[in-house]
Write a protein that holds these residues in place. Structure first.
Motif, PDB file in Angstrom:
ATOM      1  N   ARG A  37      49.191  43.052  43.430  1.00  0.00           N
ATOM      2  CA  ARG A  37      50.650  43.171  43.462  1.00  0.00           C
ATOM      3  C   ARG A  37      51.109  44.111  44.576  1.00  0.00           C
ATOM      4  N   GLU A  38      50.341  45.181  44.792  1.00  0.00           N
ATOM      5  CA  GLU A  38      50.680  46.114  45.869  1.00  0.00           C
ATOM      6  C   GLU A  38      50.648  45.429  47.231  1.00  0.00           C
ATOM      7  N   LEU A  39      49.883  44.362  47.323  1.00  0.00           N
ATOM      8  CA  LEU A  39      49.807  43.589  48.565  1.00  0.00           C
ATOM      9  C   LEU A  39      50.889  42.519  48.635  1.00  0.00           C
ATOM     10  N   GLY A  40      51.822  42.548  47.686  1.00  0.00           N
ATOM     11  CA  GLY A  40      52.962  41.640  47.715  1.00  0.00           C
ATOM     12  C   GLY A  40      52.710  40.283  47.090  1.00  0.00           C
ATOM     13  N   VAL A  41      51.634  40.178  46.317  1.00  0.00           N
ATOM     14  CA  VAL A  41      51.294  38.904  45.671  1.00  0.00           C
ATOM     15  C   VAL A  41      51.302  39.109  44.155  1.00  0.00           C
ATOM     16  N   TYR A  42      51.976  38.221  43.440  1.00  0.00           N
ATOM     17  CA  TYR A  42      52.079  38.359  41.992  1.00  0.00           C
ATOM     18  C   TYR A  42      50.749  38.017  41.327  1.00  0.00           C
ATOM     19  N   SER A  43      50.362  38.800  40.325  1.00  0.00           N
ATOM     20  CA  SER A  43      49.104  38.562  39.614  1.00  0.00           C
ATOM     21  C   SER A  43      49.268  38.851  38.136  1.00  0.00           C
ATOM     22  N   GLU A  44      48.458  38.176  37.342  1.00  0.00           N
ATOM     23  CA  GLU A  44      48.402  38.435  35.909  1.00  0.00           C
ATOM     24  C   GLU A  44      46.946  38.437  35.464  1.00  0.00           C
ATOM     25  N   ILE A  45      46.706  39.084  34.323  1.00  0.00           N
ATOM     26  CA  ILE A  45      45.365  39.150  33.741  1.00  0.00           C
ATOM     27  C   ILE A  45      45.278  38.211  32.552  1.00  0.00           C
ATOM     28  N   ALA A  46      44.161  37.517  32.437  1.00  0.00           N
ATOM     29  CA  ALA A  46      43.940  36.604  31.313  1.00  0.00           C
ATOM     30  C   ALA A  46      42.503  36.764  30.828  1.00  0.00           C
ATOM     31  N   PRO A  47      42.209  36.365  29.594  1.00  0.00           N
ATOM     32  CA  PRO A  47      40.834  36.440  29.087  1.00  0.00           C
ATOM     33  C   PRO A  47      39.901  35.574  29.928  1.00  0.00           C
ATOM     34  N   TYR A  48      38.642  35.976  29.999  1.00  0.00           N
ATOM     35  CA  TYR A  48      37.653  35.261  30.817  1.00  0.00           C
ATOM     36  C   TYR A  48      37.493  33.805  30.392  1.00  0.00           C
ATOM     37  N   ASP A  49      37.751  33.521  29.096  1.00  0.00           N
ATOM     38  CA  ASP A  49      37.541  32.165  28.584  1.00  0.00           C
ATOM     39  C   ASP A  49      38.843  31.375  28.463  1.00  0.00           C
TER      40      ASP A  49
END
Length: 407
Positions: free
Chosen positions: A25-37
């Motif tokens: 996100r600091e690099l200007g790209v949106y991200s989210e976290i999800a479970p590995y499975d």
């Protein structure tokens, strides 16, 4: 979040999974976290431009090892494996991972070998942070080794054709000298994403979502004066104005002049529809004779809830409650983006279920540092945005012994 190019971080149990998402996100790209499975169907629905496989505490050969779904690599989406994520990628794609008996911990000098998209325009020798026992011993078909250390012959690997890359070190930590640049290369060169995530663009989309969810209904907010509830209130107020009713409980346990500063700022400057409930005597009466800090906390929390509920009932036809829930809360609870009926575990402090209000959580996809940036975007002064946090029980738990008006 359809307006943004998105990166999905699949969490394999790393302590740094959140940090990976924040760095992206600091690099200007949106991200989210999800479970590995996370199912392939859900991944396709999310529509990421790239996927990052986080590190993890276990060995890929442990009985309870978390495994990658093989079809993940057939989606045609660029993937970066970090630490355990790289090893799991190598193993799943028929490479070899071995426990060499030689551990590598702490700073290590990385040598970039040959041409590499991931290390493009970066020094051939650089310091990275290592923490592993297993190592990639044989590369999967189509991969080339792009970096090594004295102990790890494969400290990074790349499959240019499929956009699959891996690093044996965490680029997200500050100890990795060019970690941010490595992530930026993955995003811009491998994933070809646009850095279009900002607080300004977030506000535009949040306003649209709030309008869609609330319409012309009445909303209440427990305004504590803390950065989370204050920012959430300002954002909702921007959309619905006087239909937002904020309640500020002055329990007399705040910092000097804090109640006045909060009420002046939000009622006079931002023109929030704010009701101040002065109840110092009520809290002091409840705290009389109490010396145990934890007991003080419980008394203050319960009394706050009671007062908020009393005031909320006085406002007719309220349908929603604003809360300053942040992304770490969502990650920990495994929550979704759907509104829920209030339950006792919510962060206002445990409001009764019979209030039956739907939640408005405009900050639920933001980290704490992003909330501060959003507050600045909304015009909140620096002295409020960056002041030292002061928990609700305030002075009561800082006073040793009984709490009195004088003390």
């Amino acid at each position: 979040m359809k307006a943004y190019d998105k990166i999905l971080v699949l969490d394999f149990g790393a302590q740094y999974a959140r940090l990976i998402a924040r760095r992206v996100r600091e690099l200007g790209v949106y991200s989210e976290i999800a479970p590995y499975d996370l199912s392939l169907e859900e991944i396709k629905k999310y529509g990421p431009k790239g996927i990052i496989l986080s590190g993890g505490p276990a060995s890929v050969y442990a009985n309870n090892a978390l495994k990658i779904q093989t079809p993940l690599f057939e989606l045609g989406i660029p993937i970066l494996g970090i630490c355990y994520g790289m090893q799991a990628m190598a193993k799943e794609l028929k490479g070899s991972v071995k426990h060499t008996g030689i551990s590598e911990y702490g700073k290590a000098e990385l040598s970039v070998d040959g041409e590499s998209e991931l290390f493009s325009e970066l020094p051939k020798a650089q310091m990275v942070w290592m923490s592993h026992q297993d190592s990639v011993d044989e590369l999967p078909e189509g991969f080339k080794a792009t970096a090594s250390t004295k102990i790890s012959k494969v400290a990074a690997m790349e499959d240019d054709k499929r956009g699959l890359v891996g690093v044996q070190f965490p680029p997200e930590v500050v100890h990795t000298e060019y970690g941010k640049e490595i992530l930026k290369n993955f995003l811009s060169k491998t994933c070809k994403v646009k850095p279009n995530w900002s607080m300004h663009s977030f506000v535009e989309e949040a306003v649209t979502n709030i309008k869609r969810q609330i319409g012309k209904e009445k909303v209440i907010c427990a305004l504590s004066g803390g950065i989370d509830s204050a920012t959430a209130a300002l954002l909702v107020n921007k959309v619905i104005g006087s239909n937002l009713r904020c309640i500020f409980v002055d329990h007399g346990l705040l910092r000097k002049d804090e109640a006045k500063k909060v009420t002046d700022l939000f009622s006079k400057h931002f023109h929030l529809n704010l009701k101040v409930v002065n109840c110092q005597d009520r809290f002091l009466a409840k705290l009389k004779g109490i010396v145990d800090p934890e007991q003080k906390r419980k008394i203050i929390g319960n009394e706050f809830i009671s007062i908020f509920e009393e005031e909320a009932i006085k406002i007719k036809d309220v349908k929603y409650l604003v809360q300053g829930t942040l992304y770490p809360d969502v990650i920990e609870s495994g929550g979704s983006n759907e509104s829920e009926v209030i339950k006792t575990h919510h962060n206002v402090g445990g409001l009764p279920e019979n209030m039956d209000l739907d939640l408005v959580e405009p900050l639920r996809l933001l980290f704490k540092d992003e909330v501060r940036k959003l507050a600045l975007e909304l015009g909140m002064p620096d002295e409020i945005v960056y002041r030292q946090p002061f928990p609700g029980p305030g002075l009561a738990v800082r006073i040793i012994g009984e709490v009195t008006a004088q003390r």
